[in-house]
Scaffold this motif. Sequence first.
Motif, short mmCIF file in Angstrom:
data_model
loop_
_atom_site.label_atom_id
_atom_site.label_comp_id
_atom_site.label_asym_id
_atom_site.label_seq_id
_atom_site.Cartn_x
_atom_site.Cartn_y
_atom_site.Cartn_z
N GLY A 60 9.31 -6.87 -12.82
CA GLY A 60 9.38 -8.00 -13.73
C GLY A 60 9.86 -7.60 -15.12
O GLY A 60 10.83 -6.86 -15.28
N GLU A 61 9.15 -8.06 -16.12
CA GLU A 61 9.57 -7.84 -17.50
C GLU A 61 9.37 -6.40 -17.96
O GLU A 61 9.85 -6.02 -19.03
CB GLU A 61 8.78 -8.77 -18.43
N ASN A 62 8.68 -5.58 -17.16
CA ASN A 62 8.44 -4.19 -17.54
C ASN A 62 9.49 -3.22 -17.01
O ASN A 62 9.38 -2.01 -17.25
CB ASN A 62 7.06 -3.74 -17.03
N ASP A 63 10.49 -3.70 -16.30
CA ASP A 63 11.48 -2.81 -15.68
C ASP A 63 12.18 -1.92 -16.70
O ASP A 63 12.30 -0.71 -16.52
CB ASP A 63 12.51 -3.62 -14.90
N ASN A 64 12.68 -2.52 -17.78
CA ASN A 64 13.40 -1.74 -18.79
C ASN A 64 12.49 -0.69 -19.43
O ASN A 64 12.91 0.44 -19.68
CB ASN A 64 13.99 -2.65 -19.86
N LEU A 65 11.25 -1.08 -19.69
CA LEU A 65 10.30 -0.15 -20.30
C LEU A 65 9.98 0.99 -19.33
O LEU A 65 9.90 2.16 -19.73
CB LEU A 65 9.02 -0.88 -20.70
N ALA A 66 9.81 0.66 -18.05
CA ALA A 66 9.52 1.70 -17.05
C ALA A 66 10.67 2.69 -16.94
O ALA A 66 10.45 3.91 -16.84
CB ALA A 66 9.25 1.05 -15.69
N LEU A 67 11.91 2.21 -16.99
CA LEU A 67 13.07 3.10 -16.94
C LEU A 67 13.13 3.97 -18.18
O LEU A 67 13.48 5.15 -18.12
CB LEU A 67 14.36 2.28 -16.80
N TRP A 68 12.80 3.40 -19.34
CA TRP A 68 12.81 4.16 -20.59
C TRP A 68 11.77 5.28 -20.54
O TRP A 68 12.04 6.40 -20.97
CB TRP A 68 12.52 3.22 -21.75
N VAL A 69 10.60 4.99 -19.99
CA VAL A 69 9.55 5.99 -19.85
C VAL A 69 10.00 7.12 -18.93
O VAL A 69 9.76 8.30 -19.21
CB VAL A 69 8.25 5.34 -19.32
N ILE A 70 10.68 6.77 -17.84
CA ILE A 70 11.21 7.79 -16.93
C ILE A 70 12.23 8.66 -17.65
O ILE A 70 12.24 9.89 -17.50
CB ILE A 70 11.83 7.12 -15.69
N ARG A 71 13.08 8.04 -18.46
CA ARG A 71 14.07 8.80 -19.23
C ARG A 71 13.38 9.75 -20.20
O ARG A 71 13.81 10.88 -20.40
CB ARG A 71 15.00 7.85 -20.00
N LEU A 72 12.30 9.28 -20.84
CA LEU A 72 11.56 10.14 -21.76
C LEU A 72 11.02 11.37 -21.04
O LEU A 72 11.15 12.50 -21.53
CB LEU A 72 10.39 9.37 -22.38
N ARG A 73 10.43 11.16 -19.86
CA ARG A 73 9.88 12.28 -19.10
C ARG A 73 11.00 13.24 -18.68
O ARG A 73 10.84 14.46 -18.70
CB ARG A 73 9.14 11.78 -17.86
N TYR A 74 12.13 12.66 -18.29
CA TYR A 74 13.26 13.48 -17.85
C TYR A 74 13.79 14.33 -19.01
O TYR A 74 14.01 15.53 -18.86
CB TYR A 74 14.37 12.58 -17.31
N GLU A 75 13.97 13.71 -20.18
CA GLU A 75 14.45 14.45 -21.34
C GLU A 75 13.45 15.51 -21.77
O GLU A 75 13.82 16.62 -22.17
CB GLU A 75 14.72 13.49 -22.50
#
Length: 241
Positions: free
Chosen positions: A50-65
């Motif tokens: 839902g509305e958290n998809d973009n935030l969830a992807l951003w969090v994954i990017r943070l962990r990856y970086e």
Amino acid sequence: FLDAHRIYLLDQLGFDWHDFSNNENEWDEMLNLLQDYKVSTGTCLVKSGGENDNLALWVIRLRYEHMRNRLYNDLYSSTMLTKDKITLLDSEGFVWVTKVRHWDGMFNALKQYKVQNGDCLVPPDFQLNPYLLEWVQIVREEFVKYQEGESSILCVDRVDALKELNFEFDRDAAEWEFMLNGLRQYRNENGDCSVPLHHPIGPWCSRVRQAYSMFLEQDNSSQIETKEISKNKGAFSMLDE
């Protein structure tokens, strides 16, 4: 990470060398969303949907970086995460490494991914199983330990099983192939290689641009190699103004 041949490949694609990394507006916006999420749920472990998809992807990017920065801290500094930002996220209770999943379940997920995609190059925005990327990165870390005879989650049977999938154990090679394929796809879809920072391959493109600047500042031997490639191709693309 970046050598003359890789620069040539990117230049052939029409890679945009302009640096998009200084997008503080996106950082502030996503941080506010994360803080709001924590207030409403009590945690920074963002669930996709839902509305958290973009935030969830951003969090994954943070962990990856963060993982990239930890593994390669002698080679580059993250364009997305500074020490101040890491400290700020730590104060919010951000979880950098989630629990390692059960081997059989994650290995089966990797096999299924290969059946569907033809390779084991799991993308940072793989929404069907957001833990699969983290797992394959951990496997690559563990493979280094395994090779050096240290304690590892890997054994001969597990290594052989991964080799049967043509799993790429080298972190840099795996990331390079996946990101370059992603760049090709982006160009096919958009007609250029001006990838914005918020795109899943955006942080990688920023690192490429930083590495390219460092490459140009190297000694004369590297400059000679660059000129030779330029002569064969015609010329390298200039940095966008």
